[in-house]
Design an enzyme around this catalytic site. Structure first.
Site, PDB file in Angstrom:
ATOM      1  N   CYS A  64       7.228   4.436  -1.399  1.00 52.10           N
ATOM      2  CA  CYS A  64       5.901   4.359  -2.020  1.00 52.10           C
ATOM      3  C   CYS A  64       5.505   5.697  -2.639  1.00 52.10           C
ATOM      4  O   CYS A  64       5.782   6.756  -2.075  1.00 52.10           O
ATOM      5  CB  CYS A  64       4.849   4.022  -0.965  1.00 52.10           C
ATOM      6  SG  CYS A  64       5.163   2.563   0.030  1.00 52.10           S
ATOM      7  N   CYS A  65       4.848   5.599  -3.769  1.00 53.23           N
ATOM      8  CA  CYS A  65       4.149   6.742  -4.358  1.00 53.23           C
ATOM      9  C   CYS A  65       2.976   6.158  -5.138  1.00 53.23           C
ATOM     10  O   CYS A  65       2.771   4.940  -5.141  1.00 53.23           O
ATOM     11  CB  CYS A  65       5.075   7.614  -5.215  1.00 53.23           C
ATOM     12  SG  CYS A  65       5.661   6.885  -6.746  1.00 53.23           S
ATOM     13  N   TRP A  66       2.209   6.996  -5.807  1.00 51.84           N
ATOM     14  CA  TRP A  66       0.972   6.517  -6.437  1.00 51.84           C
ATOM     15  C   TRP A  66       1.224   5.354  -7.390  1.00 51.84           C
ATOM     16  O   TRP A  66       0.568   4.336  -7.324  1.00 51.84           O
ATOM     17  CB  TRP A  66       0.260   7.669  -7.131  1.00 51.84           C
ATOM     18  CG  TRP A  66      -1.137   7.325  -7.545  1.00 51.84           C
ATOM     19  CD1 TRP A  66      -1.630   7.296  -8.817  1.00 51.84           C
ATOM     20  CD2 TRP A  66      -2.222   6.955  -6.690  1.00 51.84           C
ATOM     21  NE1 TRP A  66      -2.953   6.930  -8.817  1.00 51.84           N
ATOM     22  CE2 TRP A  66      -3.342   6.715  -7.497  1.00 51.84           C
ATOM     23  CE3 TRP A  66      -2.356   6.789  -5.312  1.00 51.84           C
ATOM     24  CZ2 TRP A  66      -4.579   6.315  -6.994  1.00 51.84           C
ATOM     25  CZ3 TRP A  66      -3.598   6.399  -4.802  1.00 51.84           C
ATOM     26  CH2 TRP A  66      -4.684   6.165  -5.645  1.00 51.84           C
ATOM     27  N   LEU A 108       1.034   2.772  -4.464  1.00 58.19           N
ATOM     28  CA  LEU A 108      -0.090   2.942  -3.551  1.00 58.19           C
ATOM     29  C   LEU A 108      -1.412   2.644  -4.249  1.00 58.19           C
ATOM     30  O   LEU A 108      -2.385   2.259  -3.608  1.00 58.19           O
ATOM     31  CB  LEU A 108      -0.106   4.373  -3.003  1.00 58.19           C
ATOM     32  CG  LEU A 108       1.081   4.752  -2.121  1.00 58.19           C
ATOM     33  CD1 LEU A 108       1.069   6.256  -1.840  1.00 58.19           C
ATOM     34  CD2 LEU A 108       1.076   3.960  -0.823  1.00 58.19           C
TER      35      LEU A 108
END
Length: 151
Positions: A64-66, A108
């Site tokens: 996960c990342c932004w 995210l």
């Protein structure tokens, strides 16, 4: 199933992801912002989660990342990993079925808790296609991991 999870940010949806995977009976290995003292950079923690899949110490991973894009790019640099950025259940099902994806990448920013549940349901229900064309495409990608395409 043993699942490696990474996130570059300690966001509520990332914490919910870990809780939800454990609730579903999976063993969860955490990386990045989800593990105190670990390097939270998206490239670093996504690589770590992906390497566990490639090494066989994890069955699958969720990175996960932004936006989910950076996490998927980093994970896909690890030979043997087929990471798919999924923003809905239909894409998660297709990634498992047609691409035999072994790493789920999530945004995210875009993923709510209800949507995450739908994506996980589809991801874990999905199985790799037995269709010859789909298998040939996955074999071709595996050849690219070795620096050559398979004909």
């Amino acid at each position: 199933m043993r699942i490696s999870v990474s996130s570059d940010m300690d966001e509520p949806v990332a914490r919910f992801l870990v809780e939800e995977l454990r609730r579903r009976g999976h063993e969860v290995l955490t990386h990045g912002a989800l593990r105190p003292g670990a390097d939270p950079q998206w490239a670093v923690c996504s690589e770590q989660a992906a390497r566990e899949v490639a090494a066989g110490t994890a069955d699958q991973a969720v990175v996960c990342c932004w936006t989910g894009t950076g996490a998927s790019i980093a994970a896909n640099k690890v030979p043997g990993v087929r990471a798919a950025l999924c923003t809905d259940a239909y894409t998660a099902d297709g990634a498992r079925r047609w691409n035999d994806a072994n790493v789920l990448a999530l945004s995210l920013r875009l993923t709510s808790q209800p949507l995450l549940g739908e994506i996980l349901d589809a991801w874990f229900a999905g199985e790799a296609s037995a269709d010859a064309e789909d298998r040939d495409n996955v074999a071709h990608v595996k050849g690219l991991d070795r620096g050559r395409a398979v004909s």
